[in-house]
Every structure is written in structure tokens, then in C-alpha cells.
Scaffold this active site. Structure first.
Site, PDB file in Angstrom:
ATOM      1  N   HIS A  34      26.890 -13.986 -11.337  1.00 17.50           N
ATOM      2  CA  HIS A  34      26.236 -12.831 -11.965  1.00 17.50           C
ATOM      3  C   HIS A  34      27.148 -12.173 -13.007  1.00 17.50           C
ATOM      4  O   HIS A  34      27.852 -11.200 -12.702  1.00 17.50           O
ATOM      5  CB  HIS A  34      25.871 -11.794 -10.902  1.00 17.50           C
ATOM      6  CG  HIS A  34      24.811 -12.216  -9.954  1.00 17.50           C
ATOM      7  ND1 HIS A  34      23.485 -11.891 -10.123  1.00 17.50           N
ATOM      8  CD2 HIS A  34      24.877 -12.937  -8.815  1.00 17.50           C
ATOM      9  CE1 HIS A  34      22.776 -12.392  -9.133  1.00 17.50           C
ATOM     10  NE2 HIS A  34      23.595 -13.040  -8.317  1.00 17.50           N
TER      11      HIS A  34
ATOM     12  N   GLU B 298      15.610 -13.541  -4.803  1.00 17.14           N
ATOM     13  CA  GLU B 298      15.240 -14.608  -3.872  1.00 17.14           C
ATOM     14  C   GLU B 298      14.306 -15.553  -4.609  1.00 17.14           C
ATOM     15  O   GLU B 298      13.205 -15.159  -5.007  1.00 17.14           O
ATOM     16  CB  GLU B 298      14.557 -13.992  -2.643  1.00 17.14           C
ATOM     17  CG  GLU B 298      14.826 -14.745  -1.348  1.00 17.14           C
ATOM     18  CD  GLU B 298      14.138 -16.111  -1.330  1.00 17.14           C
ATOM     19  OE1 GLU B 298      14.785 -17.105  -0.912  1.00 17.14           O
ATOM     20  OE2 GLU B 298      12.970 -16.198  -1.725  1.00 17.14           O
TER      21      GLU B 298
ATOM     22  N   CYS C 283      21.777 -17.120 -10.956  1.00 16.68           N
ATOM     23  CA  CYS C 283      21.609 -17.277  -9.510  1.00 16.68           C
ATOM     24  C   CYS C 283      20.229 -17.852  -9.178  1.00 16.68           C
ATOM     25  O   CYS C 283      19.986 -19.031  -9.408  1.00 16.68           O
ATOM     26  CB  CYS C 283      21.857 -15.949  -8.796  1.00 16.68           C
ATOM     27  SG  CYS C 283      22.138 -16.120  -7.021  1.00 16.68           S
TER      28      CYS C 283
ATOM     29  N   GLU D 270      26.330 -10.194 -15.281  1.00 11.16           N
ATOM     30  CA  GLU D 270      25.868  -8.819 -15.537  1.00 11.16           C
ATOM     31  C   GLU D 270      26.531  -7.798 -14.622  1.00 11.16           C
ATOM     32  O   GLU D 270      26.457  -6.588 -14.882  1.00 11.16           O
ATOM     33  CB  GLU D 270      24.342  -8.731 -15.417  1.00 11.16           C
ATOM     34  CG  GLU D 270      23.776  -8.742 -14.002  1.00 11.16           C
ATOM     35  CD  GLU D 270      23.675 -10.126 -13.385  1.00 11.16           C
ATOM     36  OE1 GLU D 270      23.088 -10.236 -12.291  1.00 11.16           O
ATOM     37  OE2 GLU D 270      24.185 -11.095 -13.990  1.00 11.16           O
TER      38      GLU D 270
ATOM     39  N   ARG E 269      20.209 -24.756  -3.056  1.00  6.98           N
ATOM     40  CA  ARG E 269      20.039 -23.345  -2.687  1.00  6.98           C
ATOM     41  C   ARG E 269      21.090 -22.954  -1.652  1.00  6.98           C
ATOM     42  O   ARG E 269      21.452 -23.729  -0.781  1.00  6.98           O
ATOM     43  CB  ARG E 269      18.647 -23.098  -2.082  1.00  6.98           C
ATOM     44  CG  ARG E 269      17.496 -23.283  -3.025  1.00  6.98           C
ATOM     45  CD  ARG E 269      16.157 -23.113  -2.321  1.00  6.98           C
ATOM     46  NE  ARG E 269      15.834 -21.707  -2.080  1.00  6.98           N
ATOM     47  CZ  ARG E 269      15.866 -21.129  -0.896  1.00  6.98           C
ATOM     48  NH1 ARG E 269      16.249 -21.808   0.169  1.00  6.98           N
ATOM     49  NH2 ARG E 269      15.532 -19.866  -0.765  1.00  6.98           N
TER      50      ARG E 269
END
Length: 232
Positions: A210, A69, A101, A212, A131
Site C-alpha cells: 500500500h 477484501e 493489494c 498510499e 491470495r
């Protein structure tokens, strides 16, 4: 003893920090180790946590800001006196940064749809980022993104499509400087448009998705190659 960052016996020493506040930092570590094996030179990679101003050292070659966040991470940096040390560290051309992100939001100079009162950012990318561009957590999704740059499709096994994992993801809605390179876009059939989801400006990279959380480590390999080239 050679200085940190030197090459001894043809092995390059690389130190990568991960801002361990929120997000999949363990998955980033695993992906970095996999990508290390694909580099065209021998490397010794040290991965270390970054949670305190003292961790932001000059011998840190690269920094990853994972998802989470963005407001929470921003407040953590402010309360722990890390904003200015990070900005000064990023000002050095030999230091490489990558935000995923929420990290994309923190690295951008301008942000749309901020929470009331706004939030400070590290302000390294000449972009406007929105956002929660694709919606809230329940609107998270997975979809192929189209890679725009050959640096990410160098081998015969690499295609121009990458499996993007989007979790309450942002997007780049405006590029404000020609030095910003678009690395990947997402096509939205329902809107019939292409959204910018990965960018690079100098030694700073950001992805709205993402990498990862996938088995494809080409983004981590590109990050390590950016670090390697910055050390030359």
C-alpha cells in the site's frame, strides 16, 4: 472549449477515477495531489469516484483499485453491472489502471487460494496471484521492498528500497508472459527467497503493498506518468 484530455496553455487535463468500495481511497487522493507537483509538465488533475457503470466513462484517463477484501469488491462489481464496462474501458490502450493489494488480485488472470466457488476477476495481467500469500490479517507487516526498475528511482533522493506496508497481502507467484515487467520484490530472510510484489504489463500496474499509506509518492508519480504517456 477544447476536448477533455487536451493541452491548453501547456496544462494537461487528467481525470483519475478511484473505485470507492473499500480501502484507503482518501489516502490515494492525497498521494495523487502530492505526486502531481512532481510531474515534469503542468497538469490539472480531477479525481472522481467510481461506483456505478455510468462512472466508467471514456474520458476517464486512469483508474485506481484500492485494497480491501477482493471477494467483496468482486461481488460489488458483479451486482452493480460494472465488470464488463470496466473490462471494455481497460481494453483501450489510452486507459491506465493500478490495483493495490486486493486490486492486484482483481487485475490478475489467475488466482490461487480462492474462496470456495472462486471469484471473477478483471483478468488484465498475465500472472498467477496468491491470495493472503503472507497470512491472514494478524500477519500484516511492514518491510522494505527492492525496486527493480529505474522508472521508480529517477531522482537523487530515490533509492532502490521502498517502505512496503503489507495488509493481508497477496503476491505474484508466477509470471505467464514476457511482457510483464517486475517492478519490485520482497526478500524474505526466513525463507531465503525473493517474492514478486509489484508488476506492470502495458498500461496496467499492480502492487501487493500500500504505497498510499506512506509519505513516499513515487508509485503515484509513476502512475501519473503512465497516464500522461498514454494520452500522447
Amino acid at each position: 472549449m477544447p476536448p477533455s484530455g487536451s493541452i491548453e496553455n501547456d496544462t494537461m487535463q487528467i481525470k483519475i477515477g478511484i473505485l470507492e468500495v473499500q480501502g484507503a481511497f482518501q489516502e490515494h487522493k492525497v498521494a495523487l495531489m502530492k505526486a502531481q507537483k512532481l510531474l515534469d509538465i503542468e497538469t490539472n488533475i480531477q479525481v472522481t469516484e467510481v461506483r456505478h457503470p455510468d462512472h466508467v466513462t471514456d474520458d476517464l484517463d486512469g483508474l485506481i483499485i484500492p485494497g480491501g477484501e477482493s471477494t467483496t469488491i468482486s461481488l460489488f462489481l458483479k451486482r452493480n453491472g460494472m465488470e464488463e464496462p470496466l473490462r471494455k474501458w481497460m481494453d483501450e490502450d489510452r486507459h491506465v489502471s493500478w490495483g493495490t493489494c486486493a486490486g492486484m488480485i482483481l487485475l490478475s488472470k489467475f488466482t490461487e487460494n480462492q474462496k470456495q466457488g472462486g471469484q471473477p476477476t478483471l483478468g488484465k495481467l498475465d500472472t498467477v496471484v496468491s491470495r493472503n500469500f503472507f497470512g491472514r490479517q494478524v500477519h500484516s507487516f511492514e518491510a522494505p521492498v527492492t525496486v527493480q526498475e529505474k522508472c521508480l528511482t529517477k531522482t537523487d533522493t530515490d533509492t532502490d528500497s521502498f517502505h512496503g506496508v503489507f495488509i493481508r497481502a497477496p503476491a505474484v507467484v508466477e509470471v505467464c508472459d514476457p511482457s510483464v515487467t517486475v517492478l519490485a520484490k520482497l526478500h524474505r530472510p526466513d525463507k531465503n527467497d525473493d517474492v514478486i510484489v509489484a508488476i506492470q504489463q502495458g498500461n496496467v500496474m499492480a502492487t501487493a503493498f500500500h504505497p498510499e499509506l506512506t509519505e513516499d509518492v513515487r508509485w503515484h508519480l509513476h502512475f501519473l506518468e503512465m497516464v500522461k504517456n498514454a494520452k500522447k
